[in-house]
Design an enzyme around this catalytic site. Structure first.
Site, PDB file in Angstrom:
ATOM      1  N   ARG A 123       0.845  -1.208   0.000  1.00 39.45           N
ATOM      2  CA  ARG A 123       0.000   0.000   0.000  1.00 39.45           C
ATOM      3  C   ARG A 123       0.876   1.252   0.000  1.00 39.45           C
ATOM      4  O   ARG A 123       0.525   2.269  -0.579  1.00 39.45           O
ATOM      5  CB  ARG A 123      -0.971  -0.018   1.195  1.00 39.45           C
ATOM      6  N   TYR A 174     -15.229  17.430 -16.154  1.00 42.57           N
ATOM      7  CA  TYR A 174     -15.560  16.007 -16.229  1.00 42.57           C
ATOM      8  C   TYR A 174     -16.677  15.709 -15.223  1.00 42.57           C
ATOM      9  O   TYR A 174     -16.591  16.126 -14.062  1.00 42.57           O
ATOM     10  CB  TYR A 174     -14.304  15.175 -15.930  1.00 42.57           C
ATOM     11  N   ASP A 185      -6.047  18.951 -14.624  1.00 39.93           N
ATOM     12  CA  ASP A 185      -6.406  17.637 -15.161  1.00 39.93           C
ATOM     13  C   ASP A 185      -5.881  17.582 -16.601  1.00 39.93           C
ATOM     14  O   ASP A 185      -6.369  18.297 -17.482  1.00 39.93           O
ATOM     15  CB  ASP A 185      -7.930  17.455 -15.112  1.00 39.93           C
ATOM     16  N   LYS A 229      -7.560   6.379 -19.487  1.00 37.87           N
ATOM     17  CA  LYS A 229      -7.797   6.903 -20.827  1.00 37.87           C
ATOM     18  C   LYS A 229      -6.557   6.699 -21.711  1.00 37.87           C
ATOM     19  O   LYS A 229      -6.192   5.579 -21.968  1.00 37.87           O
ATOM     20  CB  LYS A 229      -8.231   8.366 -20.719  1.00 37.87           C
TER      21      LYS A 229
END
Ligand SMILES: *Cc1c(COP(=O)(O)O)cnc(C)c1O
Length: 375
Positions: A46, A98, A168, A193
């Protein structure tokens, strides 16, 4: 070193001595210590995992940052940076955003006491800043209306007032646009993406060149735990190897499709930043080395829009973008369904608007598919 070379080779660090050319998938949750008080540099996945670290170092190098963190999705990356803020803080974000980010801001962050003002233009951003504003968040080009914001100017506005600029960069990727070089403090990606690029993996990234900010973000990441798995990290590393050729090809096809769409009588407006008539064309030429593969277009008749979605054969009617397969979406019903109708209409996200992510199929086949679907 040219960015296409970094895409292929990734970061320099090698984790074993076999000479493996591809980064191994370190499928281990935990790492044994050589002795008390001694460490291999890894303890628990983690916090740090070699395969994920390879990806993080690669995306940091591509963006011109120094450090990066990979998350299990783009939205996990957004929720992580939102932990930098406290109740009473205020953030300025664009009007056109978005849909998932909009939903998180409106329905989770607001409930947690962080408030937002929406502004599209530099002037609007500047006017929205209050004494409790902590950050300016931008997406450029915006989704789905493809509006372009001048990153360097946004950074000046933010930094003059001691605010963070968060960008972004999902749509253009570091292959075409590197916001850190224009002053961004944090760059966000949905790695799902273009970086992954094959419509098969969810991932998110945060990149920075500020080590203090990195320490805070990596504390949040390891504490909240939405880290990217070793296998998915491998898939994103593998996707990035072909980022340059994919982006070049998709852009070439997108320009041809945008020009073709412009000439169709059924079309009301084509939003593609690579068309000289687009309002953001000049800024894009200054701050990006390409225009990408995303096109939004509105049809004069909303029934034709619905028919187009139902009739496309090669192009898939599906959410998401940036992968090998061309995808078409209906922002009104999909990505932006959670936005109130008045707000959607004010932004041009109406019943005639479609968003196309141009994939790697033959451009002639894609145009023929659109032509038969729009009839
Ligand atoms: C998809 C997307 C996100 C969210 O990423 P996920 O990987 O789907 O969680 C954020 N910003 C933009 C611009 C996106 O397209």
């Amino acid at each position: 070193m040219d960015i296409s070379t970094i895409c292929v080779h990734g970061c320099d660090k090698r984790y074993d001595s076999t000479g493996a050319v591809a980064v191994p998938i370190y499928a281990s949750a935990t790492f044994a210590h050589p002795g008390v008080g001694r460490s291999t540099g890894f303890d628990y996945s983690r916090s740090l995992n070699p395969t994920r670290e390879h990806l993080e170092r690669t995306i940091a190098a591509l963006e011109g940052g120094t450090q990066a963190i990979a998350f299990s999705s783009g939205m996990a990356a957004v929720s992580a940076f939102m932990e930098l803020f406290a109740p009473g803080d205020h953030i300025v974000a664009p009007d056109d955003l978005y849909g998932g980010t909009y939903r998180l801001f409106a329905q989770i962050s607001q409930k947690n006491g962080v408030n937002f003002s929406h502004a599209n233009t530099l002037d609007g951003i500047e006017k929205s800043i209050r004494p409790n504003t902590k950050a300016v968040f931008i997406e450029t080009p915006t989704n789905p209306m493809m509006q372009v914001i001048d990153i360097a100017a946004a950074a000046r506005i933010a930094h003059d007032r001691g605010l963070l600029l968060i960008v972004d960069n999902t749509f253009l990727t570091p292959y075409f646009q590197r916001p850190i070089t224009f002053g961004a403090d944090i760059v966000l990606h949905s790695g799902t993406k273009y970086l992954g690029g094959h419509n098969d993996t969810l991932a998110g990234m945060l990149v920075t060149s500020d080590s203090g900010l990195y320490e805070r973000l990596s504390f949040i990441a390891k504490t909240t735990g939405a880290c990217l798995s070793p296998f998915d990290s491998f898939l994103i590393v593998r996707g990035i190897k072909t980022l340059a050729v994919r982006m070049d090809r998709m852009q070439e096809s997108a320009i041809a499709i945008a020009r073709w769409l412009t000439a169709q009588t059924a079309i009301d407006k084509v939003h593609y930043i690579g068309l000289p008539e687009h309002s953001g064309y000049e800024i894009s030429r200054r701050q990006a080395s390409g225009f990408g593969g995303m096109i939004s277009f509105s049809l004069k008749n909303s029934e034709t829009a619905v028919k187009t979605l139902e009739r496309v054969k090669i192009i898939k009617y599906a959410e998401s973008l940036g992968g090998t397969e061309s995808l078409i979406t209906y922002p009104m019903l999909q990505t932006h369904a959670d936005m109130p109708e008045e707000e959607r209409n004010a932004r041009g996200i109406n019943a005639g608007l479609l968003r196309l992510s141009v994939g790697l199929e033959s451009v002639d086949d894609l145009i023929a598919d659109l032509e038969q679907a729009m009839q």
